[in-house]
Design a protein around this motif. Structure first.
Motif, PDB file in Angstrom:
ATOM      1  N   ALA A 142       0.816  -1.145   0.131  1.00 53.08           N
ATOM      2  CA  ALA A 142      -0.139   0.185  -0.032  1.00 53.08           C
ATOM      3  C   ALA A 142       0.860   1.235  -0.218  1.00 53.08           C
ATOM      4  CB  ALA A 142      -1.025  -0.041   1.134  1.00 53.08           C
ATOM      5  N   LEU A 143       1.762   1.268   0.909  1.00 55.23           N
ATOM      6  CA  LEU A 143       2.809   2.353   0.895  1.00 55.23           C
ATOM      7  C   LEU A 143       3.559   2.737  -0.554  1.00 55.23           C
ATOM      8  CD1 LEU A 143       4.386   4.605   2.681  1.00 55.23           C
ATOM      9  CD2 LEU A 143       5.968   2.795   3.486  1.00 55.23           C
ATOM     10  N   GLU A 144       3.888   1.674  -1.321  1.00 54.89           N
ATOM     11  CA  GLU A 144       4.421   1.723  -2.426  1.00 54.89           C
ATOM     12  C   GLU A 144       3.273   2.587  -3.475  1.00 54.89           C
ATOM     13  OE1 GLU A 144       7.527   1.459  -3.447  1.00 54.89           O
ATOM     14  OE2 GLU A 144       7.880   1.085  -1.579  1.00 54.89           O
ATOM     15  N   ARG A 145       2.088   2.043  -3.400  1.00 55.63           N
ATOM     16  CA  ARG A 145       1.020   2.621  -4.310  1.00 55.63           C
ATOM     17  C   ARG A 145       0.995   4.229  -3.998  1.00 55.63           C
ATOM     18  NH1 ARG A 145       2.166  -1.247  -5.174  1.00 55.63           N
ATOM     19  NH2 ARG A 145       3.448  -0.036  -6.654  1.00 55.63           N
ATOM     20  N   TYR A 146       0.833   4.705  -2.530  1.00 57.65           N
ATOM     21  CA  TYR A 146       1.088   6.007  -2.264  1.00 57.65           C
ATOM     22  C   TYR A 146       1.920   6.746  -2.642  1.00 57.65           C
ATOM     23  CZ  TYR A 146      -2.922   4.370   1.074  1.00 57.65           C
ATOM     24  OH  TYR A 146      -4.120   3.812   1.340  1.00 57.65           O
ATOM     25  N   LYS A 147       3.129   6.208  -2.622  1.00 60.37           N
ATOM     26  CA  LYS A 147       4.372   6.955  -3.046  1.00 60.37           C
ATOM     27  C   LYS A 147       4.225   7.157  -4.720  1.00 60.37           C
ATOM     28  CE  LYS A 147       7.769   5.253   0.153  1.00 60.37           C
ATOM     29  NZ  LYS A 147       8.911   4.103   0.378  1.00 60.37           N
ATOM     30  N   LYS A 148       3.846   6.347  -5.388  1.00 61.99           N
ATOM     31  CA  LYS A 148       3.662   6.334  -6.842  1.00 61.99           C
ATOM     32  C   LYS A 148       2.688   7.579  -7.391  1.00 61.99           C
ATOM     33  CE  LYS A 148       6.284   3.030  -7.749  1.00 61.99           C
ATOM     34  NZ  LYS A 148       7.713   3.122  -8.724  1.00 61.99           N
ATOM     35  N   VAL A 149       1.719   7.796  -6.565  1.00 59.52           N
ATOM     36  CA  VAL A 149       0.541   8.528  -6.593  1.00 59.52           C
ATOM     37  C   VAL A 149       1.318  10.040  -6.310  1.00 59.52           C
ATOM     38  CG1 VAL A 149      -1.431   9.875  -6.051  1.00 59.52           C
ATOM     39  CG2 VAL A 149      -1.312   7.308  -6.216  1.00 59.52           C
ATOM     40  N   MET A 150       1.971  10.208  -5.184  1.00 67.77           N
ATOM     41  CA  MET A 150       2.879  11.487  -4.936  1.00 67.77           C
ATOM     42  C   MET A 150       3.714  11.903  -6.314  1.00 67.77           C
ATOM     43  SD  MET A 150       1.674  12.137  -2.057  1.00 67.77           S
ATOM     44  CE  MET A 150       2.932  13.390  -1.275  1.00 67.77           C
ATOM     45  N   ASP A 151       4.565  10.754  -6.648  1.00 70.96           N
ATOM     46  CA  ASP A 151       5.459  10.850  -8.008  1.00 70.96           C
ATOM     47  C   ASP A 151       4.822  11.504  -9.158  1.00 70.96           C
ATOM     48  OD1 ASP A 151       7.467   9.940  -6.470  1.00 70.96           O
ATOM     49  OD2 ASP A 151       7.460   8.089  -7.370  1.00 70.96           O
ATOM     50  N   LEU A 152       3.605  11.241  -9.162  1.00 70.26           N
ATOM     51  CA  LEU A 152       2.525  12.022 -10.360  1.00 70.26           C
ATOM     52  C   LEU A 152       2.454  13.476 -10.366  1.00 70.26           C
ATOM     53  CD1 LEU A 152      -0.363   9.517 -10.649  1.00 70.26           C
ATOM     54  CD2 LEU A 152       1.402   9.803 -12.486  1.00 70.26           C
ATOM     55  N   PHE A 153       2.572  13.936  -9.042  1.00 73.93           N
ATOM     56  CA  PHE A 153       2.206  15.286  -9.055  1.00 73.93           C
ATOM     57  C   PHE A 153       3.196  16.066  -8.329  1.00 73.93           C
ATOM     58  CE2 PHE A 153      -1.810  12.795  -8.045  1.00 73.93           C
ATOM     59  CZ  PHE A 153      -2.350  13.209  -9.576  1.00 73.93           C
ATOM     60  N   ASN A 154       4.625  15.788  -8.737  1.00 72.17           N
ATOM     61  CA  ASN A 154       5.664  16.458  -8.560  1.00 72.17           C
ATOM     62  C   ASN A 154       5.772  17.791  -9.126  1.00 72.17           C
ATOM     63  OD1 ASN A 154       7.042  14.446  -6.981  1.00 72.17           O
ATOM     64  ND2 ASN A 154       8.244  13.369  -8.763  1.00 72.17           N
ATOM     65  N   TYR A 155       5.059  17.886 -10.325  1.00 75.20           N
ATOM     66  CA  TYR A 155       5.067  19.281 -10.783  1.00 75.20           C
ATOM     67  C   TYR A 155       3.694  19.620 -11.163  1.00 75.20           C
ATOM     68  CZ  TYR A 155       6.058  23.437 -13.676  1.00 75.20           C
ATOM     69  OH  TYR A 155       6.073  24.634 -14.113  1.00 75.20           O
ATOM     70  N   ILE A 156       3.038  20.686 -10.663  1.00 77.42           N
ATOM     71  CA  ILE A 156       1.657  20.588 -10.989  1.00 77.42           C
ATOM     72  C   ILE A 156       1.145  22.114 -11.459  1.00 77.42           C
ATOM     73  CG2 ILE A 156       0.638  18.724  -9.991  1.00 77.42           C
ATOM     74  CD1 ILE A 156      -0.294  20.595  -7.463  1.00 77.42           C
ATOM     75  N   ASP A 157       2.318  23.070 -11.831  1.00 74.40           N
ATOM     76  CA  ASP A 157       2.053  24.461 -11.743  1.00 74.40           C
ATOM     77  C   ASP A 157       1.462  24.826 -12.818  1.00 74.40           C
ATOM     78  OD1 ASP A 157       3.356  24.802  -9.307  1.00 74.40           O
ATOM     79  OD2 ASP A 157       5.348  25.468 -10.212  1.00 74.40           O
ATOM     80  N   ASN A 158       1.344  23.839 -13.958  1.00 74.17           N
ATOM     81  CA  ASN A 158       1.054  24.127 -15.240  1.00 74.17           C
ATOM     82  C   ASN A 158      -0.450  23.381 -15.523  1.00 74.17           C
ATOM     83  OD1 ASN A 158       1.980  21.326 -15.272  1.00 74.17           O
ATOM     84  ND2 ASN A 158       2.643  21.357 -17.359  1.00 74.17           N
ATOM     85  N   PHE A 159      -0.838  22.825 -14.311  1.00 74.15           N
ATOM     86  CA  PHE A 159      -2.363  22.301 -14.382  1.00 74.15           C
ATOM     87  C   PHE A 159      -3.202  23.293 -14.225  1.00 74.15           C
ATOM     88  CE2 PHE A 159      -1.771  17.615 -12.481  1.00 74.15           C
ATOM     89  CZ  PHE A 159      -0.849  17.456 -13.094  1.00 74.15           C
ATOM     90  N   THR A 160      -4.507  23.057 -14.727  1.00 76.92           N
ATOM     91  CA  THR A 160      -5.742  23.949 -14.576  1.00 76.92           C
ATOM     92  C   THR A 160      -5.999  24.161 -13.109  1.00 76.92           C
ATOM     93  OG1 THR A 160      -7.095  22.149 -14.940  1.00 76.92           O
ATOM     94  CG2 THR A 160      -6.654  23.163 -16.866  1.00 76.92           C
ATOM     95  N   GLU A 161      -6.766  24.995 -12.915  1.00 72.99           N
ATOM     96  CA  GLU A 161      -6.984  25.184 -11.327  1.00 72.99           C
ATOM     97  C   GLU A 161      -7.906  24.021 -10.860  1.00 72.99           C
ATOM     98  OE1 GLU A 161      -5.853  27.430  -9.166  1.00 72.99           O
ATOM     99  OE2 GLU A 161      -4.728  28.281 -10.976  1.00 72.99           O
ATOM    100  N   GLU A 162      -8.844  23.664 -11.559  1.00 75.67           N
ATOM    101  CA  GLU A 162      -9.267  22.460 -11.196  1.00 75.67           C
ATOM    102  C   GLU A 162      -8.666  21.206 -10.948  1.00 75.67           C
ATOM    103  OE1 GLU A 162     -13.286  19.543 -12.553  1.00 75.67           O
ATOM    104  OE2 GLU A 162     -12.589  21.185 -13.802  1.00 75.67           O
ATOM    105  N   ASN A 163      -7.905  20.922 -11.894  1.00 75.36           N
ATOM    106  CA  ASN A 163      -6.897  19.793 -11.637  1.00 75.36           C
ATOM    107  C   ASN A 163      -5.733  19.931 -10.554  1.00 75.36           C
ATOM    108  OD1 ASN A 163      -8.105  17.860 -13.368  1.00 75.36           O
ATOM    109  ND2 ASN A 163      -7.024  18.779 -15.147  1.00 75.36           N
ATOM    110  N   LYS A 164      -5.451  21.132 -10.385  1.00 75.33           N
ATOM    111  CA  LYS A 164      -4.440  21.283  -9.305  1.00 75.33           C
ATOM    112  C   LYS A 164      -4.960  21.142  -7.848  1.00 75.33           C
ATOM    113  CE  LYS A 164      -1.960  25.122 -10.308  1.00 75.33           C
ATOM    114  NZ  LYS A 164      -1.320  26.333 -10.256  1.00 75.33           N
ATOM    115  N   ALA A 165      -6.122  21.657  -7.991  1.00 81.08           N
ATOM    116  CA  ALA A 165      -6.917  21.258  -6.603  1.00 81.08           C
ATOM    117  C   ALA A 165      -7.292  19.761  -6.440  1.00 81.08           C
ATOM    118  CB  ALA A 165      -8.268  22.146  -6.700  1.00 81.08           C
ATOM    119  N   LYS A 166      -7.663  19.245  -7.381  1.00 81.85           N
ATOM    120  CA  LYS A 166      -7.532  17.513  -7.292  1.00 81.85           C
ATOM    121  C   LYS A 166      -6.417  17.096  -6.750  1.00 81.85           C
ATOM    122  CE  LYS A 166     -11.463  16.956 -10.577  1.00 81.85           C
ATOM    123  NZ  LYS A 166     -12.082  16.561 -11.738  1.00 81.85           N
TER     124      LYS A 166
END
Length: 545
Positions: free
Chosen positions: A387-411
């Motif tokens: 489970a811990l490995e899965r949460y780490k992978k999710v965190m890796d997806l969002f290392n950089y979100i500055d260029n996301f839309t406001e809606e996706n940035k909030a999600k």
């Protein structure tokens, strides 16, 4: 004159230019030697090095075109040890710049040939010589220890680029021969760990020889007494063939060596399966063989297989040794918790999914939500490390979100917050209290009154015996939620822990004071210390009541 040397080439050079041979780069010829390539090597990239036995054809002429020597006329190639001073200095420097199959013309000034005296009658004084040389090939040789006690000769080239290091396990054949070439002992395809010493007196030579060998390579090492068997004072020869290199890797999630993978056959390419990729893995265990199809990271197979498959390549075959029974409990294979389990794995195939960098921001958010849910289900099943490995992978997806839309940035921020909280819960289960506290701090930076983060940070502090920190966070929770039952229980536990620590401090202080003061003064000092240390606990106890 030595019959194997071309006329006029021997007798010049020697130890006085060994240092220069070692310093020059392969293509770094001095001004007195000019090179012109007539026929380049077709595919070879290697060049011989000092000590190698080279074989060449050559034609030697003076600058007026008159020929004074030719191996081609005799139809007898010349062989000599490169850099050993067996030929003129210019040759040693020239041939080491050549590749197998190359034909080149070298114009060599007198200082690199026969100097002021020349070699009458064929070569006049101060003569510049022209040689057309073809490098037919060479036998690679190495002085393993720099004392001519063990000379390694390459009999067959290996393939690939990998070479074994100390501690690596290999599959090798080794044949030991006496000085008269009679076989003393031969071992075919035996496993050996470098630096283990299991080859006895021959371990030192075998270790050194294997260091630079590639898969499939064969070598012969001519040894003097110091590097051979004591019973053979004349020395002998050790022949080694490197069949396989076993890559031993810790593939456990905790990196505690409870799950070790030994690669016994290399796979294809460079890519391994990643989280959420579909894989096909053949598993042999307890006399059974079964091919399993599953999605990596979903928990469809045991943790041992989940950890191993992410470190394999297509076609790779490996032996997996699991020393933690609950990690290799696999109903699909009939494996129940027991002692150490050994499985043979082969990664048949995998279905590649989009890499992280290929995903759109919408796809990243969707994948993050999906993998977070997988992690939560695994946590409920008690498969905390997975489970811990899965949460780490999710965190890796969002290392950089500055260029996301406001809606996706909030999600994305919400997913990161949830995963940090869930990671903290995993770390607490695994008694990784410092890691749990870091995750809680990440949440509290943006939400200073997040009760879950405060409570899990308090649990981490309790696990670290930092009771004052624990009590401070619990107080804040009870200010926000006075009826929080879990917080009240932890608060009382922390008070007990704090009092026990205070008693330890009191005892240590009393013993210290006895050594420097009278018993009465020491007891008084200890009481004062106890009163000071116990004040916060007493006040806190009144508040909880």
């Amino acid at each position: 004159m030595d019959e194997e040397m071309p006329e006029g080439l021997d007798g010049f050079g020697g130890d006085d230019y060994d240092e220069e041979m070692g310093m020059d780069e392969p293509d770094d010829l001095p001004e007195g030697i000019q090179k012109e390539i007539i026929t380049p090597a077709e595919s070879e990239w290697r060049m011989p090095k000092k000590g190698d036995e080279v074989k060449v054809h050559y034609v030697g002429t003076l600058t007026d075109g008159s020929k004074f020597d030719s191996s081609r006329d005799r139809n007898q190639p010349l062989e000599f040890a490169l850099g050993g001073g067996q030929v003129i200095k210019g040759w040693d420097l020239a041939v080491k710049t050549m590749k197998k199959g190359e034909i080149a013309k070298f114009t060599i000034a007198a200082e690199y040939a026969y100097g002021e005296e020349g070699s009458p009658p064929e070569i006049p004084p101060q003569a510049t010589l022209v040689f057309e040389i073809e490098l037919l090939g060479w036998v690679s040789k190495d002085d393993l220890f720099g004392d001519e006690g063990a000379i390694k000769t390459q009999l067959k080239e290996g393939s690939g680029w990998r070479t074994p290091n100390a501690g690596n396990e290999v599959l090798m054949s080794i044949c030991t021969k006496a000085s008269d070439d009679s076989v003393l002992e031969e071992k075919i395809k035996v496993e050996y760990t470098l630096s283990s010493g299991t080859l006895g007196a021959l371990s030192k030579v075998a270790d050194k020889a294997l260091e630079n060998m590639k898969k499939g390579e064969e070598v012969s090492v001519k040894c003097k007494k110091a590097y051979f068997l004591d019973s053979h004072p004349d020395g002998g020869t050790v022949e080694i063939t490197l069949h396989e290199m076993y890559d031993l890797k810790d593939v456990s999630f905790a990196k505690d060596k409870s799950l070790m993978k030994k690669q016994v056959r290399e796979g294809e390419g460079y890519e391994s399966p990643k989280d959420a990729w579909k894989v096909k893995l053949t598993v042999e265990v307890a006399g059974k063989s079964e091919t399993l199809d599953f999605t990596a990271g979903n928990g469809e197979v045991c943790d041992a297989l989940e950890g191993a498959v992410l470190e394999m390549k297509k076609g790779e075959r490996a032996i997996l040794t699991c020393s933690r029974p609950n990690s290799c409990t696999e109903p699909r294979l009939g494996l129940a918790p027991s002692g150490e389990t050994v499985m043979v794995l082969e990664l048949v195939d995998f279905e590649k999914q989009k890499d992280q960098w290929e995903l759109s921001e919408d796809e990243k958010v969707q994948r993050g939500q999906d993998r977070k849910e997988v992690g939560s289900n695994l946590f409920k099943q008690g498969r905390i490390e997975l489970a811990l490995e899965r949460y780490k992978k999710v965190m890796d997806l969002f290392n950089y979100i500055d260029n996301f839309t406001e809606e996706n940035k909030a999600k994305a921020k919400e997913l990161k917050r949830l995963c940090d909280l869930n990671k903290a819960a995993c770390h607490l289960k695994l008694k990784q209290h410092q890691d749990a506290r870091r995750c809680c701090n990440n949440v509290l930076k943006d939400e200073s009154e997040n009760r879950k983060a405060l409570f899990r940070r308090a649990q981490a502090a309790f696990g670290l015996y930092e009771y004052a920190e624990c009590l401070r966070d619990i107080k804040r929770i009870l200010e926000l939620d006075p009826d929080n039952r879990e917080a009240k229980v932890l608060y009382k536990q922390a008070l007990v822990g704090q009092k026990e620590e205070d008693q330890k401090v009191k005892g240590m202080f009393a013993k210290m004071c006895k050594g420097i003061a009278s018993p009465a003064k020491a007891n008084g000092a200890a009481e004062r210390a106890n009163g000071a240390n116990g004040a916060p606990s007493g006040e806190a106890e009144k508040e909880i009541e």
